[in-house]
Design an enzyme around this catalytic site. Structure first.
Site, PDB file in Angstrom:
ATOM      1  N   ALA A  66       0.847  -1.192   0.000  1.00  0.00           N
ATOM      2  CA  ALA A  66       0.000   0.000   0.000  1.00  0.00           C
ATOM      3  C   ALA A  66       0.883   1.242   0.000  1.00  0.00           C
ATOM      4  O   ALA A  66       2.074   1.162   0.259  1.00  0.00           O
ATOM      5  CB  ALA A  66      -0.873  -0.017   1.244  1.00  0.00           C
ATOM      6  N   GLY A 105      -0.601  -5.325  -0.186  1.00  0.00           N
ATOM      7  CA  GLY A 105      -1.649  -5.091  -1.184  1.00  0.00           C
ATOM      8  C   GLY A 105      -1.242  -5.581  -2.561  1.00  0.00           C
ATOM      9  O   GLY A 105      -2.098  -5.984  -3.362  1.00  0.00           O
ATOM     10  N   GLU A 108      -1.946  -9.138  -2.623  1.00  0.00           N
ATOM     11  CA  GLU A 108      -3.404  -9.324  -2.685  1.00  0.00           C
ATOM     12  C   GLU A 108      -3.923  -9.130  -4.111  1.00  0.00           C
ATOM     13  O   GLU A 108      -4.805  -9.861  -4.570  1.00  0.00           O
ATOM     14  CB  GLU A 108      -4.106  -8.354  -1.719  1.00  0.00           C
ATOM     15  CG  GLU A 108      -3.844  -8.743  -0.273  1.00  0.00           C
ATOM     16  CD  GLU A 108      -4.469  -7.793   0.726  1.00  0.00           C
ATOM     17  OE1 GLU A 108      -4.175  -6.586   0.657  1.00  0.00           O
ATOM     18  OE2 GLU A 108      -5.253  -8.255   1.572  1.00  0.00           O
ATOM     19  N   GLU A 128       2.206  -6.702   6.728  1.00  0.00           N
ATOM     20  CA  GLU A 128       1.316  -5.790   7.453  1.00  0.00           C
ATOM     21  C   GLU A 128       1.462  -5.886   8.969  1.00  0.00           C
ATOM     22  O   GLU A 128       1.376  -4.886   9.678  1.00  0.00           O
ATOM     23  CB  GLU A 128      -0.151  -6.075   7.081  1.00  0.00           C
ATOM     24  CG  GLU A 128      -0.576  -5.544   5.738  1.00  0.00           C
ATOM     25  CD  GLU A 128      -0.219  -6.444   4.566  1.00  0.00           C
ATOM     26  OE1 GLU A 128       0.571  -7.392   4.741  1.00  0.00           O
ATOM     27  OE2 GLU A 128      -0.726  -6.188   3.463  1.00  0.00           O
TER      28      GLU A 128
END
Ligand code: NAD
Length: 692
Positions: A66, A105, A108, A128
């Site tokens: 992110a 992310g 993901e 994370e």
């Protein structure tokens, strides 16, 4: 080629569309990337000639996570979920082409694609948890569907990366691409189309999660396994709950659970502290008055003086990265002893499987023992680690000034002595610097780089870079007694000792600090270090509890007794009635009427002096910024990272509240408690250390 946004282009290779992300340095999932993905995909889907979509990144890596600079700001659409849903639910096969690292992310996004290919060197992970968070865009629900809950638990709670071999075995990737990644990914896409392969959605794969359903023992066992390491942290437990949800709930409900837990973590003080700390570490490498392009001294060989506790550990750091080390001692016996300890350490590491027996030999071969200081003549840096004695250190610096080549860095590992005084005995004070390693020096990540009055920019820049090269986190500090870490520790020790005279027991104080998140309290720490450091039988006058303990042969853990008594087999500590009696007698002797002392007061009395000392350190310019002080305490002294560090913590309490309490303590206990000028000023202005 069509530019979809500033960060995403759409290209065509035959009937394959390429969505190309270019958001240096790490292709973070900034708003422009998310928007580019959503819109680019829509364009590709509408184009009747496009039969498959490949997602690929320019630069050195796939999407590495992110954009954490967007955290805490109002969300700017589209969300990551929109991009993810688009990739997974679309009508055409989507293929992630991965190089570098697919993290957070980014990983993901890859898991939302129908297929994934990667170059051999690619790495994957969900870091994370290290920011006090969890993968909040379906990662915790998709990952266990491929790797199984057990491995998913390890991945999300450790935050560690893994490579393509494992990824291929578990189906996280479908193919390792040799040669050009884009070409390989396009070829793979053509294959998918021509073979009419299905649009594989990980959300629909259930066998591994279903196999774990109704087996709560998997999670109970895992929680037990990580209990010690994750004590006090919220995020590991929340990650576990997400994997549990993946096992026990339908996919969409699992996603809802993940979202709920993610939002809770994102709003938590812990994650705020961990995210702050993430930036603090990066910031510490920046030195305002030493520009980034400062020329550096080439370091190809290292000399070390003293093969004791520190010297041996310091040598290992350099041998670990392939740098040859020459190490000197007073006599052959001390040298042999020191080198034997180094070998033993390496052999222990080899036994645990972290290095090979071959590595042990390679690293030992890089370390040469000598009794001749002349052998240090050609070293690019020499680090002195002899006894903490100014006269001895000065003598050694005169000697190495004579012997060492021009331009070599002359460093001292002193814990508290005046680096300027040491530098002054040489003809090249600009080459002298403090490199304060922490014990055990081969393991502890902190390095206080102590800049003397005359230390040159080159020597500072080289030392900071060298720290990075050997895997340390460096904080640049100025000269003062004890530098940043030990100077702040001192005040805590003073108050801890007063508290036990006034009414607490050593274990009461330790328990409060342990609960706060330190690995141990000050008394347990003294026992571990040895109560007799700096103590001498001849001059001991029973004037402190520590002196009395030493006089009774209670030197700490190594003698089985100190402030605590230790179980000889398990080494577990327990409170000792003998110490309790001794403490009571001491209070009586000092004429102190003991009283009940609450946990809150114990915490304030131990930690506020640290905050105050930190303020003085800033005032005096000993540390560049308050976050550097936090870096020292988190890395060197076990301050719980989920509380950010002493200065961040102080801000979160409120400096006005701290000053008010210190004023009360000053009335009761004297001027030790006088708030530093900076602390009072910031408090009066309603500011914090991080927002002056
Ligand atoms: N032990 C710690 O936790 C720690 C942490 C940080 C810094 N330090 C500092 O590191 C330095 C070394 O501490 P240590 O704990 O390794 O001590 P130590 O006693 O374990 O080792 C010192 C070594 O220096 C050797 N030595 C003494 N005079 C010498 C000389 N003239 N030439 C060559 N070798 C000589 C000794 O034989 C001994 O082996 C001290 O300045 C100390 O303050 C210690």
């Amino acid at each position: 080629m069509t530019a979809i946004t500033e960060m995403v282009d759409l290209e065509r290779r035959g009937n394959v569309a390429l969505l190309v992300i270019d958001n240096p340095p790490v292709n973070a999932l900034s708003q422009g990337v998310r928007q580019g993905l959503v819109e680019g995909l829509a364009v590709a889907n509408e184009d009747p000639e496009v039969e498959a979509v490949v997602l690929v990144c320019r630069g050195r890596t796939f999407i590495a996570g992110a954009d954490i600079s967007e955290f805490g700001k109002p969300p700017s659409p589209p969300s990551l979920f929109e991009a993810i849903d688009g990739l997974e639910a679309g009508p055409k096969p989507t293929i992630a082409a991965i190089h570098g690292t697919a993290l957070g992310g980014g990983f993901e996004i890859a898991l939302a694609c129908h297929y994934r290919v990667a170059v051999k060197s690619a790495r994957f992970g969900f870091p994370e948890v290290k920011l006090g968070l969890l993968p909040g865009a379906g990662g915790t629900q998709r990952l266990p569907r491929l790797v199984g809950p057990q491995r998913a638990l390890e991945i999300v709670t450790s935050g560690n990366m893994f490579g393509t071999d494992e990824a291929l075995d578990t189906g996280l990737i479908d193919k390792i691409v040799d040669g050009d990644l884009t070409d390989g990914a396009v070829a793979f896409a053509v294959e998918v189309v021509s073979e009419n392969r299905p649009l594989v959605k990980i959300r629909d794969i259930h066998d591994k999660v279903e196999a774990a359903r109704g087996k709560p023992e998997i999670f109970a066992e895992f929680r037990r396994k990580i209990a010690r390491k994750s004590r006090g942290f919220m995020a590991p437990e929340y990650n576990v709950r997400c994997i549990e949800a993946a096992v026990n709930l339908p996919f969409d409900e699992g996603i809802a659970k993940e979202q709920e837990l993610f939002r809770e973590l994102l709003a938590s003080d812990q994650s705020a502290a961990q995210r702050y700390y993430f930036f603090a570490e990066r910031q510490a490498a920046k030195i305002p008055d030493v520009p980034r392009d400062t020329p550096q001294i080439q370091i190809e060989s290292v000399g070390i003086i003293g093969a004791g506790t520190m010297g041996g550990g310091i040598a290992m750091n350099f041998a670990n990265v392939g740098l040859p080390v020459t190490i000197t001692e007073m006599d052959q016996a001390a040298l042999d002893r020191g080198l034997a300890v180094v070998r033993k350490n390496y052999e222990r590491t080899a036994k645990s499987g972290r290095i090979s027996p071959d590595d042990v030999e390679k690293r030992m071969d890089l370390i040469t023992g000598t009794l001749d200081y002349g052998d240090l003549a050609d070293c690019d840096i020499v680090i002195e680690a002899v006894f903490e004695n100014m006269e001895l250190k000065k003598k050694i610096f005169v000697q190495i000034d004579e012997i060492c080549k021009d331009g070599a860095i002359l460093a001292t590992n002193t814990s508290a002595l005046d680096v300027n005084e040491i530098a002054a005995v040489t003809r090249r004070p600009e080459s002298v610097i403090g490199l304060h390693f922490f014990s055990p020096a081969n393991i502890m990540r902190l390095l206080e780089v102590v800049r003397g009055e005359k230390t040159s920019d080159e020597v500072i820049a080289t030392s900071m870079a060298l720290a990075k090269r050997i895997g340390k986190i460096a904080a640049l500090v100025g000269v003062c007694r004890g530098f940043v870490g030990n100077r702040m520790l001192y005040g805590r020790g003073v108050e801890a000792n007063k508290l036990i005279l006034e009414g607490a027991m050593p274990w009461d104080v330790d328990d409060v600090l342990y609960e706060f998140g330190f690995p141990m309290g000050p008394f347990a720490m003294s026992d571990l270090a040895g109560l007799d450091i700096g103590w001498q039988k001849e001059t001991s006058t029973s004037s402190t509890i520590r002196e009395v303990l030493c006089e009774q042969g209670r030197r700490g853990q190594k003698t089985g007794k100190g402030f605590y008594v230790y179980n000889p087999e398990t080494r577990a500590k327990s409170p000792d009635p003998v110490v309790e009696k001794l403490v009571l007698e001491f209070s009586e002797k000092e004429g102190v009427e003991r009283r009940e002392i609450g946990e809150e007061e114990i915490l304030e009395r131990c930690l506020y002096p640290m905050v105050n000392e930190g303020a003085k350190i800033l005032e005096e310019g000993i540390a560049i910024r308050s976050s550097d002080i936090d870096v020292v305490w988190v890395n060197g002294y076990g301050w719980p990272v989920y509380r950010g560090g002493p200065m961040f913590w102080a801000d979160s309490i409120g400096l006005d509240k701290i000053v008010a309490r210190m004023d009360e303590f000053q009335q009761k206990h004297g001027d030790f408690w006088k708030p530093a000028t900076l602390l009072r000023k910031l408090a009066d202005e309603g500011k914090g250390f991080a927002s002056p």
